[in-house]
Structure formats: structure tokens, C-alpha cells
Write a protein that holds these residues in place. Structure first.
Motif, PDB file in Angstrom:
ATOM      1  N   PRO A 127       8.295  34.963 -38.914  1.00  0.00           N
ATOM      2  CA  PRO A 127       8.419  34.457 -40.291  1.00  0.00           C
ATOM      3  C   PRO A 127       7.789  35.419 -41.286  1.00  0.00           C
ATOM      4  O   PRO A 127       6.610  35.768 -41.170  1.00  0.00           O
ATOM      5  N   GLU A 177      -2.653  25.239 -43.082  1.00  0.00           N
ATOM      6  CA  GLU A 177      -1.394  25.987 -42.992  1.00  0.00           C
ATOM      7  C   GLU A 177      -0.446  25.511 -44.084  1.00  0.00           C
ATOM      8  O   GLU A 177      -0.281  24.304 -44.297  1.00  0.00           O
ATOM      9  N   GLU A 221       6.796  24.060 -40.975  1.00  0.00           N
ATOM     10  CA  GLU A 221       7.355  24.410 -39.668  1.00  0.00           C
ATOM     11  C   GLU A 221       6.263  24.924 -38.734  1.00  0.00           C
ATOM     12  O   GLU A 221       6.216  24.563 -37.549  1.00  0.00           O
ATOM     13  N   MET A 268       6.878  34.936 -44.169  1.00  0.00           N
ATOM     14  CA  MET A 268       5.778  34.277 -44.864  1.00  0.00           C
ATOM     15  C   MET A 268       4.432  34.550 -44.195  1.00  0.00           C
ATOM     16  O   MET A 268       3.378  34.556 -44.847  1.00  0.00           O
ATOM     17  N   ARG A 286       9.056  30.005 -35.638  1.00  0.00           N
ATOM     18  CA  ARG A 286       8.421  29.333 -36.768  1.00  0.00           C
ATOM     19  C   ARG A 286       7.010  29.862 -37.026  1.00  0.00           C
ATOM     20  O   ARG A 286       6.425  29.604 -38.076  1.00  0.00           O
ATOM     21  N   SER A 341       2.937  26.401 -44.217  1.00  0.00           N
ATOM     22  CA  SER A 341       4.285  26.200 -43.688  1.00  0.00           C
ATOM     23  C   SER A 341       4.390  24.907 -42.887  1.00  0.00           C
ATOM     24  O   SER A 341       3.714  24.762 -41.854  1.00  0.00           O
TER      25      SER A 341
END
Length: 298
Positions: free
Chosen positions: A226, A162, A166, A228, A107, A164
Motif C-alpha cells: 500500500p 492506524e 483495511e 499509503m 492491505r 487505514s
């Protein structure tokens, strides 16, 4: 007889399995750079983890013999590293950064930033004349930079942003692990949006900065991280541009902005020729981190 079967029969000690694992890793052409930089250290991390032994294992233990069950556990981990190309920290669930252990999983990106060296020195010499009351970590991921800053500046409040959800879950685990919940505030959102109206003496960021061309060249190990946290537009500058654009409004007079841009450093320098970037050098290696003072920002 398979390679693993031969190992089970012929290898006996911790040193035997570290040497064998390193040879297998080198022969397989694995990529190292997620906490270790060579096959020996990578094998050592995995062997110790399989045996539930810490990184401070006394040297005299490396000659200790393994049981058959322990050998099987070591072999299984080494085989996964080779066959699936999973970076060692994802296999162990832990990465070290600035002298601190952090939980990591797919993650979040695996901590490996030269920011660790900056944190360990309290951002010297640049921050030596500043009284650090508030610190902001943009794109905090696992929370390692924010938590490291909390340790470096124990009297400062640290905000960690952040996007995200996750990744924020992992950061929460690490904040709890290091008992810095009273000092570190985790904020969900996109860059500057969650900190509207707030100003800081120190803003730090290890944002996504990989462009399309570099993404296509990355070794398979990076495919477990990730996307991202890595990709940032065609040229890798999309997030960096937004950080530079908003930084002045969030820095106190005399405040400092530190941003890691890795291999995109030449593109950053070319995109903002009017900015007097200070490019940092690191005793332990690493590059691509710039410093801008509040008064130097647009």
C-alpha cells in the motif's frame, strides 16, 4: 520444452526445487528484502509453503522426493513470483517478525523493520531503567510491532494507532492470532488524535517515510504494497514531522521515542539540526532508527 516442463521432468527433491527456483530468481533479477535477502532463502520459503511444511523442517527431509501434484504446486508459486514480482510473504500470506508469525496481505506493509531486534532485547539498554506501563505504536499496520511490544512487556498496556481501515482488519487478525486482545488496543485514526490526553513511557513508530524521488526508484515488488504505508510527501518527512511535533505531549517524564525513517535519515538529521538524535546500530543489520528522550523533544 519449456523451463517448467523440464523442471517437472528432471527435478525430484525439495533441494532440487529450491536450487532451481533460486537460479530462476537470480536470472530474473528479482528484488529481495521482504523477509529474505537472497534467492536461495526466497525459494526455500516458497517451496516449503507449497508443500505445507514449516520453517523448522528437519534437514533430512530436503532429500525427499515430490509427487507430480506437489511439483506442479511448487512450479506455479515460483512462476508467480517471477512473472508478477509479488513478494514471497504475499504469496504465502505470512511473515515472521521478532520470532513471531503474522498474517500479511497487500492491505499492509510486509514486516521487515530492525525494530524486531529492539523488541527482542526489550529496548535495552535504553529502557532498562524505565518501568514500562504504557506503550504506543503509531502507524501499526499489521500490528507486528505492537504485538511484539506486548510480548516484550507483558505487564504493559499497548495502544496501536492506524489510519487505514483495511490495515486495521489485518491487525485485528494478528491480535487474535497471538491472543493479546486484553493487552493491545487497536485505535483507528490519524497519529496522535486517537490518544489525546494519554501518556506513555515508550512510543514507537515505523511510519511512512519515502519521498517522491525514492518512490520512483523502488523495485516492482514494492508496487504490491500500500502506497499509503510508504509515501510521505515530497521529501518523505511529512509524517515524521508530525510525530516529532506531538511526541513530548504524549511521553511521560523520562519516556522514549523510537522512530524508523530508513533512507530518509540524512534528511531528518538535516531538517532538525537542533535535536540530539541517537541513531541506533543493529547487530543483524538495518539502520535509520532514531531515539529521542522526552526531555530532548520540542
Amino acid at each position: 520444452m519449456s523451463s517448467s516442463a523440464q523442471a517437472l521432468h528432471s527435478l525430484h527433491t525439495i533441494t532440487d526445487f529450491v536450487r532451481w527456483g533460486a537460479s530462476r530468481f537470480a536470472a530474473a533479477g528479482l528484488h529481495f528484502g521482504h523477509g529474505t535477502d537472497d534467492p536461495v532463502d526466497e525459494a526455500l520459503v516458497l517451496v516449503r509453503h507449497a508443500l505445507h511444511l514449516g520453517h523448522d523442517l528437519p534437514p533430512e527431509f530436503y532429500g525427499a522426493r515430490l509427487t507430480d501434484e506437489e511439483k506442479g504446486a511448487v512450479l506455479a508459486l515460483i512462476e508467480r513470483r517471477i512473472e508478477e514480482r509479488i513478494p514471497a510473504p504475499y504469496l504465502t500470506g505470512e511473515a515472521w517478525f521478532a520470532g513471531l508469525p503474522f498474517h500479511v496481505d497487500p492491505r499492509v506493509l510486509i514486516p521487515r523493520s530492525p525494530f524486531a531486534e529492539l523488541i527482542e532485547t526489550g529496548f535495552a539498554p535504553w529502557a532498562e531503567r524505565l518501568e514500562i506501563h504504557r506503550v504506543l505504536d503509531l502507524c501499526t499496520g499489521s500490528g507486528c510491532i505492537a504485538i511484539g511490544c506486548a510480548m516484550a512487556f507483558p505487564d504493559a498496556a499497548v495502544d496501536a494507532v492506524e489510519l487505514s481501515p483495511e490495515a486495521l482488519e489485518v491487525a485485528r487478525q494478528n491480535v487474535a492470532r497471538h491472543d493479546v486482545g486484553a493487552q493491545v488496543e487497536l485505535l483507528a485514526g490519524d497519529l496522535w488524535a486517537p490518544v489525546a490526553g494519554r501518556r506513555y513511557e515508550l512510543v514507537v513508530s515505523n511510519p511512512p517515510y519515502v519521498g517522491d524521488a525514492e518512490m520512483a526508484r523502488l523495485p516492482p515488488e514494492y508496487g504490491h504494497e500500500p502506497e499509503m504505508g510508504l509515501r510521505s510527501g515530497t521529501a518523505g518527512l511529512d509524517v515524521v514531522a508530525r510525530i516529532i511535533a506531538g511526541a513530548r505531549a504524549h511521553l511521560q517524564p523520562g519516556g522514549l521515542l523510537f522512530v524508523e525513517v530508513g533512507n530518509s535519515a540524512p534528511a531528518v538529521a538535516a531538517a532538525w539540526p537542533e535535536l540530539p538524535f541517537t541513531w541506533l546500530e543493529f547487530a543483524r543489520g538495518g539502520s535509520g532508527v532514531f531515539l529521542l528522550k522526552a526531555e530532548e523533544l520540542p
